[in-house]
Enzyme design. Structure first.
Site, mmCIF file in Angstrom:
data_model
loop_
_atom_site.group_PDB
_atom_site.id
_atom_site.type_symbol
_atom_site.label_atom_id
_atom_site.label_comp_id
_atom_site.label_asym_id
_atom_site.label_seq_id
_atom_site.Cartn_x
_atom_site.Cartn_y
_atom_site.Cartn_z
ATOM 1 N N GLN A 81 0.823 -1.211 0.000
ATOM 2 C CA GLN A 81 0.000 0.000 0.000
ATOM 3 C C GLN A 81 0.862 1.269 0.000
ATOM 4 O O GLN A 81 0.562 2.241 0.695
ATOM 5 C CB GLN A 81 -0.945 -0.007 1.210
ATOM 6 C CG GLN A 81 -2.126 -0.951 1.053
ATOM 7 C CD GLN A 81 -3.037 -0.532 -0.098
ATOM 8 O OE1 GLN A 81 -3.162 0.646 -0.408
ATOM 9 N NE2 GLN A 81 -3.661 -1.505 -0.738
ATOM 10 N N SER A 82 1.931 1.267 -0.767
ATOM 11 C CA SER A 82 2.839 2.415 -0.813
ATOM 12 C C SER A 82 2.168 3.648 -1.414
ATOM 13 O O SER A 82 1.692 3.611 -2.554
ATOM 14 C CB SER A 82 4.067 2.041 -1.644
ATOM 15 O OG SER A 82 4.836 3.190 -1.924
#
Ligand SMILES: *Cc1c(COP(=O)(O)O)cnc(C)c1O
Length: 337
Positions: A81-82
């Site tokens: 989930q960068s």
């Protein structure tokens, strides 16, 4: 007033990607609820670039470097989930560059459902390479770079988190921006924010030096995933790299980076009660969304520091919202929602 290093800063290549300046707003209801200092918020969740966040500031400098290198493709890496990966994909799309993302997932497998930032990465047209290699992703990045080169592409590598002396310039300029906004907030006693790969914190420290803030405004980096010593050393190294880039003789004293590592909880991206409480308090008192991984944890830390009496009534404390709310949609279960 002449600002040391400002001329060199202005000369650095930069592309316009972010909505700046981001607003500063008071948090009257949360301040009242906590009964401590006067709280303000810096809305870097409103930088634009596919739902906002602090990486937009770094990418203005990093993408300019890619264009100078005549790259046709950028590569970067991050966790599933960068936010950094998502904003890099958006910046690349805007500038007409290809974007390859190396993303960590358990067993190197894509999640079953693309949600949150992954959904946005795909929508933005990025090519995702899933890996079970952890940061700094050296082997996978080398493999993907090699593949792109073999295809005749000119790929430019953007570092993990966008954190190198070039990327951190986004936060040098950010602090100078905030220094101007003290006309709105009044003099600040402290600025608290989430710290991870070090670019944000190091840029803030160098910017604070340039703005004459060091020693007056306390800059509290609340670590989300790293122990104090490691992160403080990384930050100090980046500060000195950035100072050199701006031609400044000044070097940081070892004891300057303030890293608080008391709020690491169950580890990176593991949501616990403190994060759940902080997210709800900000949402229900102020109508503002934090994120589960970074700003939720940092705000939980700030709230605890206020409860411990570290910041008191009569002081003015700004929480720097570094973005990330797009990840909320991938954390429904963890949030109990
Ligand atoms: C990346 C990120 C941070 C941390 O910034 P660093 O420069 O990596 O320390 C904080 N908040 C959000 C939402 C982020 O995406």
């Amino acid at each position: 007033m002449t600002i040391p290093g400002f001329t060199q800063l202005e000369k650095l290549p930069r592309v316009h990607l972010a909505h700046l300046p981001t607003p500063v707003e008071p948090l009257p209801n949360l301040s009242k609820h906590l009964g401590g200092p006067e709280l303000w918020i810096k809305r870097d969740d409103q930088t634009g670039l596919a739902t906002g966040g602090n990486k937009a500031r770094k990418l203005e400098f990093l993408m300019a470097e890619a264009l100078e290198a005549r790259a046709d493709t950028v590569i970067t890496a991050g966790s599933t989930q960068s936010n950094h990966a998502r904003q890099t994909a958006a910046g690349a799309a805007r500038l007409g560059l290809g974007c390859h993302l190396v993303l960590y997932a358990p067993e190197g497998k894509a999640p079953q459902h693309a949600t949150g930032n992954v959904l946005l990465d795909e929508l933005l047209g990025a090519v995702i390479h899933w890996t079970d290699e952890h940061a700094p992703f050296t082997e996978t990045l080398a493999r993907v770079s090699g593949e792109l080169k073999a295809q005749g592409k000119t790929a430019h590598l953007i570092p993990y988190g966008g954190s190198n002396p070039v990327g951190m310039m986004g936060f040098v300029t950010a602090v100078l921006e905030l220094a101007g906004q003290e006309a709105i907030t009044g003099p600040l006693d402290a600025v608290a924010y989430a710290s991870s790969s070090g670019g944000t914190q190091s840029g803030m420290i160098l910017g604070a030096h340039m703005a004459g803030w060091l020693g007056r405004v306390r800059l509290v980096g609340i670590s989300v995933d790293e122990h104090e010593k490691i992160l403080a050393e990384r930050v100090a190294g980046l500060v000195n790299g950035g100072a050199a880039l701006l031609g400044l003789d000044w070097r940081i004293k070892d004891d300057v980076p303030e890293v608080v590592d008391s709020y690491l909880g169950g580890g990176y991206a593991v949501v616990g009660d403190p994060e759940r409480e902080a997210l709800r308090l900000l949402a229900r008192h102020e109508g503002i969304l934090a994120d589960p991984v970074y700003t939720g944890r940092a705000l939980a830390g700030l709230i605890d520091l206020i409860r411990l009496g570290e910041f008191k009534a009569g002081q003015r404390v700004l929480f720097w919202h570094t973005g990330g709310s797009a990840a909320l949609f991938a954390f429904g279960d963890a949030l109990g929602l």
